[in-house]
Scaffold this motif. Structure first.
Motif, mmCIF file in Angstrom:
data_model
loop_
_atom_site.group_PDB
_atom_site.id
_atom_site.type_symbol
_atom_site.label_atom_id
_atom_site.label_comp_id
_atom_site.label_asym_id
_atom_site.label_seq_id
_atom_site.Cartn_x
_atom_site.Cartn_y
_atom_site.Cartn_z
ATOM 1 N N LYS A 100 41.146 47.814 40.033
ATOM 2 C CA LYS A 100 40.881 46.392 39.778
ATOM 3 C C LYS A 100 42.029 45.790 38.980
ATOM 4 O O LYS A 100 42.472 44.670 39.251
ATOM 5 N N ALA A 101 42.503 46.536 37.987
ATOM 6 C CA ALA A 101 43.586 46.044 37.144
ATOM 7 C C ALA A 101 44.874 45.873 37.958
ATOM 8 O O ALA A 101 45.585 44.875 37.821
ATOM 9 N N ALA A 102 45.155 46.856 38.813
ATOM 10 C CA ALA A 102 46.370 46.795 39.630
ATOM 11 C C ALA A 102 46.311 45.616 40.590
ATOM 12 O O ALA A 102 47.312 44.933 40.830
ATOM 13 N N HIS A 103 45.140 45.368 41.134
ATOM 14 C CA HIS A 103 44.960 44.237 42.043
ATOM 15 C C HIS A 103 45.151 42.917 41.292
ATOM 16 O O HIS A 103 45.838 42.009 41.755
ATOM 17 N N GLU A 151 47.425 47.658 28.635
ATOM 18 C CA GLU A 151 48.536 46.710 28.649
ATOM 19 C C GLU A 151 48.129 45.403 29.321
ATOM 20 O O GLU A 151 48.502 44.312 28.880
ATOM 21 N N LEU A 152 47.345 45.512 30.388
ATOM 22 C CA LEU A 152 46.866 44.310 31.065
ATOM 23 C C LEU A 152 45.918 43.528 30.160
ATOM 24 O O LEU A 152 45.959 42.297 30.109
ATOM 25 N N THR A 153 45.091 44.251 29.421
ATOM 26 C CA THR A 153 44.142 43.609 28.510
ATOM 27 C C THR A 153 44.870 42.857 27.398
ATOM 28 O O THR A 153 44.408 41.812 26.937
ATOM 29 N N LYS A 154 46.029 43.378 26.975
ATOM 30 C CA LYS A 154 46.827 42.674 25.966
ATOM 31 C C LYS A 154 47.322 41.340 26.519
ATOM 32 O O LYS A 154 47.379 40.335 25.792
ATOM 33 N N GLU A 197 36.722 39.506 33.697
ATOM 34 C CA GLU A 197 35.898 38.362 34.084
ATOM 35 C C GLU A 197 36.594 37.555 35.173
ATOM 36 O O GLU A 197 35.972 37.128 36.154
ATOM 37 N N ASP A 198 37.910 37.367 35.008
ATOM 38 C CA ASP A 198 38.678 36.614 36.000
ATOM 39 C C ASP A 198 38.678 37.338 37.343
ATOM 40 O O ASP A 198 38.713 36.703 38.404
ATOM 41 N N ALA A 199 38.639 38.657 37.293
ATOM 42 C CA ALA A 199 38.738 39.449 38.516
ATOM 43 C C ALA A 199 37.451 39.480 39.324
ATOM 44 O O ALA A 199 37.453 39.897 40.480
ATOM 45 N N LYS A 200 36.361 39.028 38.731
ATOM 46 C CA LYS A 200 35.083 39.102 39.438
ATOM 47 C C LYS A 200 35.072 38.280 40.719
ATOM 48 O O LYS A 200 34.344 38.584 41.662
ATOM 49 N N SER A 201 35.874 37.231 40.750
ATOM 50 C CA SER A 201 35.901 36.386 41.938
ATOM 51 C C SER A 201 36.901 36.862 42.974
ATOM 52 O O SER A 201 37.052 36.269 44.027
#
Length: 227
Positions: A9-12, A78-81, A88-92
């Motif tokens: 999910k993070a990579a996407h 690192e993405l969370t930083k 939350e943004d990725a849910k859509s």
């Protein structure tokens, strides 16, 4: 959710932020992604004149023996930083499947004389692809080291004209990679509407991959209605 799924999910999600990142940040994510998915750097050091490739190699090599799990965790941190609310943004977004074209702007620059058939496809160079196909039609069904056919790459990048060229040379539109994913999976995941419509019009089947996911399952919202 498992670590691997969160990492995917993070990579996407990072694809949406890539244009906003500086080269140092991109290199950091590139290295962590390679470490997470492959392990410690396992390729030879590029020549001194391959500056971009050398920077990428050094960033990856500097992670030494970091475990895949640690690399995934570090990538997520690192993405969370950068965006504490990225989940939350990725849910859509379509998060169940990640395009192979992630961080496309980090790909190594290759001189024309060193480019392979797949390199020309990835760049969307229709004329060169046609020239090579005319000389050697069997290239249309060439399987690369990742188990992908040229049509997988063309579908991933959204190169409709090249897909048409490959089809004329007899490529299998329902070919599956090592994960059971077809060109339609790739096109649907990346949101390439014209490619999805074309593949469906010439008989592409709705096939489940090895995880039981169909192209519709991983498609962007605006594509689900036609799948």
């Amino acid at each position: 959710m498992s670590l691997e799924k969160t990492f995917n999910k993070a990579a996407h999600h990072l694809q949406l932020l890539a244009s906003e990142l500086n080269s140092t940040e991109l290199l950091k994510f590139y290295a962590l992604y390679k470490q997470a998915t492959i392990g410690p750097c396992n390729i030879a050091k590029p020549n001194w004149y391959q500056m971009q490739a050398r920077q990428k190699w050094e960033a990856w090599k500097n992670l030494n023996d970091m475990s895949c799990d640690d690399a995934m965790n570090n990538y997520i941190q690192e993405l969370t930083k950068l965006n504490p609310n990225w989940e939350e943004d990725a849910k859509s977004e379509s998060n169940s499947w990640v395009a192979i074209s992630r961080l496309i702007n980090m790909e190594e620059e290759i001189s024309d004389t060193d480019k392979t058939f797949l390199d020309w496809i990835k760049e969307g160079h229709e004329q060169k692809v046609q020239e090579l196909l005319d000389k050697e039609p069997k290239l249309a069904n060439l399987i690369d080291t990742e188990g992908l056919l040229p049509i997988h790459w063309a579908a991933d990048r959204g190169h409709l004209r090249i897909i048409e060229q490959l089809v004329k040379k007899g490529t299998d539109i329902n070919s599956q990679d090592e994960d059971g994913q077809t060109p339609l999976h790739y096109a649907a995941s990346c949101g390439h509407l014209d490619v999805v419509k074309y593949l469906l019009s010439i008989g592409a089947q709705i096939i489940e991959d090895n995880n039981g996911m169909t192209p519709k399952d991983i498609a962007d919202k605006h594509l689900r209605g036609i799948l």
